[in-house]
Design a protein around this motif. Sequence first.
Motif, PDB file in Angstrom:
ATOM      1  N   PRO B 103       0.846  -1.215   0.000  1.00  0.00           N
ATOM      2  CA  PRO B 103       0.000   0.000   0.000  1.00  0.00           C
ATOM      3  C   PRO B 103       0.866   1.243   0.000  1.00  0.00           C
ATOM      4  CG  PRO B 103      -0.587  -1.477   1.824  1.00  0.00           C
ATOM      5  CD  PRO B 103       0.648  -2.018   1.185  1.00  0.00           C
ATOM      6  N   PRO B 104       0.344   2.265  -0.578  1.00  0.00           N
ATOM      7  CA  PRO B 104       1.181   3.464  -0.691  1.00  0.00           C
ATOM      8  C   PRO B 104       1.108   4.335   0.594  1.00  0.00           C
ATOM      9  CG  PRO B 104      -0.831   3.775  -1.904  1.00  0.00           C
ATOM     10  CD  PRO B 104      -0.861   2.379  -1.384  1.00  0.00           C
ATOM     11  N   VAL B 105       2.099   5.086   0.794  1.00  0.00           N
ATOM     12  CA  VAL B 105       2.144   6.049   1.887  1.00  0.00           C
ATOM     13  C   VAL B 105       2.041   7.426   1.279  1.00  0.00           C
ATOM     14  CG1 VAL B 105       3.535   6.974   3.755  1.00  0.00           C
ATOM     15  CG2 VAL B 105       3.548   4.524   3.311  1.00  0.00           C
ATOM     16  N   VAL B 106       1.018   8.175   1.784  1.00  0.00           N
ATOM     17  CA  VAL B 106       0.792   9.507   1.199  1.00  0.00           C
ATOM     18  C   VAL B 106       1.430  10.549   2.112  1.00  0.00           C
ATOM     19  CG1 VAL B 106      -0.962  11.191   0.512  1.00  0.00           C
ATOM     20  CG2 VAL B 106      -1.368   8.740   0.176  1.00  0.00           C
ATOM     21  N   TYR B 107       2.165  11.420   1.508  1.00  0.00           N
ATOM     22  CA  TYR B 107       2.828  12.464   2.280  1.00  0.00           C
ATOM     23  C   TYR B 107       1.869  13.654   2.325  1.00  0.00           C
ATOM     24  CZ  TYR B 107       6.372  15.896   3.670  1.00  0.00           C
ATOM     25  OH  TYR B 107       7.056  16.890   4.310  1.00  0.00           O
ATOM     26  N   LEU B 108       1.603  14.073   3.610  1.00  0.00           N
ATOM     27  CA  LEU B 108       0.646  15.180   3.804  1.00  0.00           C
ATOM     28  C   LEU B 108       1.361  16.507   4.054  1.00  0.00           C
ATOM     29  CD1 LEU B 108      -2.017  13.398   6.060  1.00  0.00           C
ATOM     30  CD2 LEU B 108      -2.103  13.843   3.598  1.00  0.00           C
ATOM     31  N   GLY B 109       2.491  16.464   4.491  1.00  0.00           N
ATOM     32  CA  GLY B 109       3.207  17.704   4.783  1.00  0.00           C
ATOM     33  C   GLY B 109       4.127  17.496   5.991  1.00  0.00           C
ATOM     34  N   GLY B 110       4.752  18.558   6.370  1.00  0.00           N
ATOM     35  CA  GLY B 110       5.585  18.467   7.545  1.00  0.00           C
ATOM     36  C   GLY B 110       6.587  19.594   7.565  1.00  0.00           C
ATOM     37  N   ASP B 111       7.409  19.561   8.530  1.00  0.00           N
ATOM     38  CA  ASP B 111       8.438  20.580   8.623  1.00  0.00           C
ATOM     39  C   ASP B 111       9.790  19.869   8.698  1.00  0.00           C
ATOM     40  OD1 ASP B 111       7.637  21.215  12.130  1.00  0.00           O
ATOM     41  OD2 ASP B 111       8.513  19.449  11.140  1.00  0.00           O
ATOM     42  N   GLU B 112      10.681  20.631   9.222  1.00  0.00           N
ATOM     43  CA  GLU B 112      12.034  20.082   9.246  1.00  0.00           C
ATOM     44  C   GLU B 112      12.159  18.948  10.225  1.00  0.00           C
ATOM     45  OE1 GLU B 112      14.573  23.315  10.087  1.00  0.00           O
ATOM     46  OE2 GLU B 112      14.191  24.362   8.194  1.00  0.00           O
ATOM     47  N   GLU B 113      11.304  18.959  11.201  1.00  0.00           N
ATOM     48  CA  GLU B 113      11.461  17.942  12.239  1.00  0.00           C
ATOM     49  C   GLU B 113      10.456  16.824  12.103  1.00  0.00           C
ATOM     50  OE1 GLU B 113      11.182  19.911  15.959  1.00  0.00           O
ATOM     51  OE2 GLU B 113      13.088  20.963  15.718  1.00  0.00           O
ATOM     52  N   VAL B 114       9.290  17.095  11.575  1.00  0.00           N
ATOM     53  CA  VAL B 114       8.211  16.106  11.519  1.00  0.00           C
ATOM     54  C   VAL B 114       7.674  16.025  10.087  1.00  0.00           C
ATOM     55  CG1 VAL B 114       5.899  15.483  12.365  1.00  0.00           C
ATOM     56  CG2 VAL B 114       7.522  16.550  13.899  1.00  0.00           C
ATOM     57  N   ASP B 115       7.461  14.778   9.671  1.00  0.00           N
ATOM     58  CA  ASP B 115       6.788  14.524   8.387  1.00  0.00           C
ATOM     59  C   ASP B 115       5.431  13.912   8.693  1.00  0.00           C
ATOM     60  OD1 ASP B 115       8.901  15.436   6.842  1.00  0.00           O
ATOM     61  OD2 ASP B 115       9.764  13.440   6.571  1.00  0.00           O
ATOM     62  N   LEU B 116       4.396  14.404   8.109  1.00  0.00           N
ATOM     63  CA  LEU B 116       3.039  13.906   8.323  1.00  0.00           C
ATOM     64  C   LEU B 116       2.663  13.082   7.115  1.00  0.00           C
ATOM     65  CD1 LEU B 116       0.612  14.044  10.263  1.00  0.00           C
ATOM     66  CD2 LEU B 116      -0.252  15.938   8.928  1.00  0.00           C
ATOM     67  N   VAL B 117       2.438  11.793   7.373  1.00  0.00           N
ATOM     68  CA  VAL B 117       2.092  10.901   6.279  1.00  0.00           C
ATOM     69  C   VAL B 117       0.869  10.100   6.675  1.00  0.00           C
ATOM     70  CG1 VAL B 117       4.477  10.720   5.450  1.00  0.00           C
ATOM     71  CG2 VAL B 117       3.605   9.073   7.134  1.00  0.00           C
ATOM     72  N   VAL B 118       0.222   9.549   5.645  1.00  0.00           N
ATOM     73  CA  VAL B 118      -0.917   8.685   5.876  1.00  0.00           C
ATOM     74  C   VAL B 118      -0.552   7.322   5.306  1.00  0.00           C
ATOM     75  CG1 VAL B 118      -3.350   8.237   5.370  1.00  0.00           C
ATOM     76  CG2 VAL B 118      -2.560  10.566   5.807  1.00  0.00           C
ATOM     77  N   ASP B 119      -0.552   6.387   6.150  1.00  0.00           N
ATOM     78  CA  ASP B 119      -0.282   5.031   5.692  1.00  0.00           C
ATOM     79  C   ASP B 119      -1.600   4.414   5.300  1.00  0.00           C
ATOM     80  OD1 ASP B 119       0.566   2.488   5.185  1.00  0.00           O
ATOM     81  OD2 ASP B 119       1.515   2.153   7.114  1.00  0.00           O
ATOM     82  N   LEU B 120      -1.805   4.336   4.028  1.00  0.00           N
ATOM     83  CA  LEU B 120      -3.098   3.868   3.539  1.00  0.00           C
ATOM     84  C   LEU B 120      -3.345   2.417   3.917  1.00  0.00           C
ATOM     85  CD1 LEU B 120      -3.183   5.518  -0.017  1.00  0.00           C
ATOM     86  CD2 LEU B 120      -4.369   6.228   2.077  1.00  0.00           C
ATOM     87  N   SER B 121      -2.316   1.703   4.159  1.00  0.00           N
ATOM     88  CA  SER B 121      -2.534   0.311   4.528  1.00  0.00           C
ATOM     89  C   SER B 121      -3.242   0.246   5.863  1.00  0.00           C
ATOM     90  CB  SER B 121      -1.196  -0.430   4.592  1.00  0.00           C
ATOM     91  OG  SER B 121      -0.363   0.145   5.613  1.00  0.00           O
ATOM     92  N   ARG B 122      -2.945   1.202   6.713  1.00  0.00           N
ATOM     93  CA  ARG B 122      -3.623   1.255   7.999  1.00  0.00           C
ATOM     94  C   ARG B 122      -4.974   1.912   7.839  1.00  0.00           C
ATOM     95  NH1 ARG B 122       1.090   2.861  12.342  1.00  0.00           N
ATOM     96  NH2 ARG B 122       2.428   1.074  11.888  1.00  0.00           N
ATOM     97  N   ALA B 123      -5.019   2.787   6.877  1.00  0.00           N
ATOM     98  CA  ALA B 123      -6.291   3.503   6.687  1.00  0.00           C
ATOM     99  C   ALA B 123      -7.366   2.571   6.181  1.00  0.00           C
ATOM    100  CB  ALA B 123      -6.090   4.652   5.727  1.00  0.00           C
ATOM    101  N   GLN B 124      -6.977   1.569   5.529  1.00  0.00           N
ATOM    102  CA  GLN B 124      -7.966   0.663   4.982  1.00  0.00           C
ATOM    103  C   GLN B 124      -8.739  -0.037   6.084  1.00  0.00           C
ATOM    104  OE1 GLN B 124      -5.652  -1.930   2.513  1.00  0.00           O
ATOM    105  NE2 GLN B 124      -6.234  -0.825   0.637  1.00  0.00           N
ATOM    106  N   ASN B 125      -7.975  -0.282   7.088  1.00  0.00           N
ATOM    107  CA  ASN B 125      -8.582  -1.032   8.174  1.00  0.00           C
ATOM    108  C   ASN B 125      -9.281  -0.127   9.214  1.00  0.00           C
ATOM    109  OD1 ASN B 125      -7.589  -3.450   7.094  1.00  0.00           O
ATOM    110  ND2 ASN B 125      -5.648  -3.211   8.167  1.00  0.00           N
ATOM    111  N   ALA B 126      -9.048   1.072   9.050  1.00  0.00           N
ATOM    112  CA  ALA B 126      -9.628   1.993  10.043  1.00  0.00           C
ATOM    113  C   ALA B 126     -11.116   2.196   9.782  1.00  0.00           C
ATOM    114  CB  ALA B 126      -8.904   3.328   9.969  1.00  0.00           C
ATOM    115  N   ASN B 127     -11.800   2.391  10.834  1.00  0.00           N
ATOM    116  CA  ASN B 127     -13.233   2.687  10.718  1.00  0.00           C
ATOM    117  C   ASN B 127     -13.447   4.145  10.982  1.00  0.00           C
ATOM    118  OD1 ASN B 127     -14.006  -0.027  10.300  1.00  0.00           O
ATOM    119  ND2 ASN B 127     -13.839  -0.410  12.486  1.00  0.00           N
ATOM    120  N   PHE B 128     -13.872   4.900  10.059  1.00  0.00           N
ATOM    121  CA  PHE B 128     -14.114   6.317  10.298  1.00  0.00           C
ATOM    122  C   PHE B 128     -15.577   6.540  10.640  1.00  0.00           C
ATOM    123  CE2 PHE B 128     -10.348   6.291   7.713  1.00  0.00           C
ATOM    124  CZ  PHE B 128      -9.507   7.136   8.477  1.00  0.00           C
TER     125      PHE B 128
END
Lengths: 208, 128
Positions: B103-128
Motif C-alpha cells: 500500500p502506498p504512503v501519502v505524504y501530507l506535509g511536515g516541517d524540518e522535524e516532523v513529516d506527516l504521512v498517511v499510511d493507507l494500509s492502515r487507513a484501509q482497516n480503520a473505521n471512520f
Amino acid sequence: MDAMIMSDAVVQASPGSPDVDAGLMDRVRSGDRDAFADLVDHHKDAVVNYLTRLTGNRDRAEDLAQETFLRLFRSAGSYTEQGLLRAYLFRIATNLVRSEERRERRLKLLLPFLGGWHPAGHSEPTAPSGLLRRELHREVSSAVAQLPLRYRVPLVLHEIEGWTYADIARELGCREGTVKSRIHRGRLHLKERLAPYWNGGTAWKTTT
Amino acid sequence: MEDHNVGPLLRELPRERAREGFTARVVASLDSQPPRQTPKVWRQPRLVFAAAALAAVVASAGILQVHSGRQEEIRAAEARKVLQELRSEHESLKQELRSLSEPPVVYLGGDEEVDLVVDLSRAQNANF
C-alpha cells in the motif's frame, strides 16, 4: 635380289636390344657416363649414316650426330621407353636437320646483303674422276639431300634404313598411305635429278 | 630410269660410320654443356594442376570451417545478450510489481522535524 637387299637392310637397321638400351638409359638418367658412352658406341654409326643421307654432307652429319647424343643425355630424365631408342635418336636427328635448314632458309634471304656468303651444304658435282661408282654415289647422296625433308625422311628410312611403312607411319605420326605417297614422290624427284647421269648427259660441272 | 631402280641405287650407297674418337668427343663435350636438369615438379603440368586443385579444396574446406565457427560464436554472444536483457527486465518488473503490491504512503506535509504521512494500509482497516 631386291628382297635380299631389303632383308639385309632390315637386319642392319634392326635397333639394339630394347632391354639393353632400357637398362643403359636407366643408368644414364642417374648420370652414369659409362652407360652413356655405351649407348653412343652402340648407335653412333646408324645415326651418322642416317644424318649423312639426310644432309649429304659427311662433316655436317658428324656434328649433328654429336648434338643428337648430347640432346639424348640432356633429355634422359624425361625419356620414357615408348619405343625403340634408335627411333628416338632418329627423331632428334631429323628435328636437328629441320631446324638447321630453317635457319639456312632464313639466312638465304639475307644473302644479297651478306655478299659472298655461301651456306654449308651439298657439294657441287665435280669433273668425272676415274671411279665412276664413287662419283655416282656422291651424286645420289647429293640428290637425296636436296629433296624436301618431308620426302627425304621417309625415303631414307625406308630405302636405306629398311624401316617398314608401318614403322615410318608410326614414327612420323601419319598414315601408311601418306608414307607411301611421299616415298613415291621422293623417288620421282630423284629420277628427274639423276636422269642426266643415266642418259649419259653432260650434267657434270667443272670447278673454276 | 624406272621408279623401282631408285631403291637399289639408294641401298648401294655405302654405309657411313662415325669417325674414330666420336664417342670420346661426345662424352667430353658433356662437360661443356649446361648441367642436366632433373625434371622439377613445377615443369610437370599435370602435377602442378593436381597440386593446385588439392590446395584449393583444402583452402576452401579451411575457410568454410573458420567461417562456420565464427558464426556460432556470434550467435552465442547474441543469445547471451538477449538473455541478459531479459533477466534485467524481469528483475525490474519484479520490483515494480512488488512496489505495487505494497500500500502506498501519502505524504501530507511536515516541517524540518516532523513529516506527516498517511499510511493507507492502515487507513484501509480503520473505521471512520
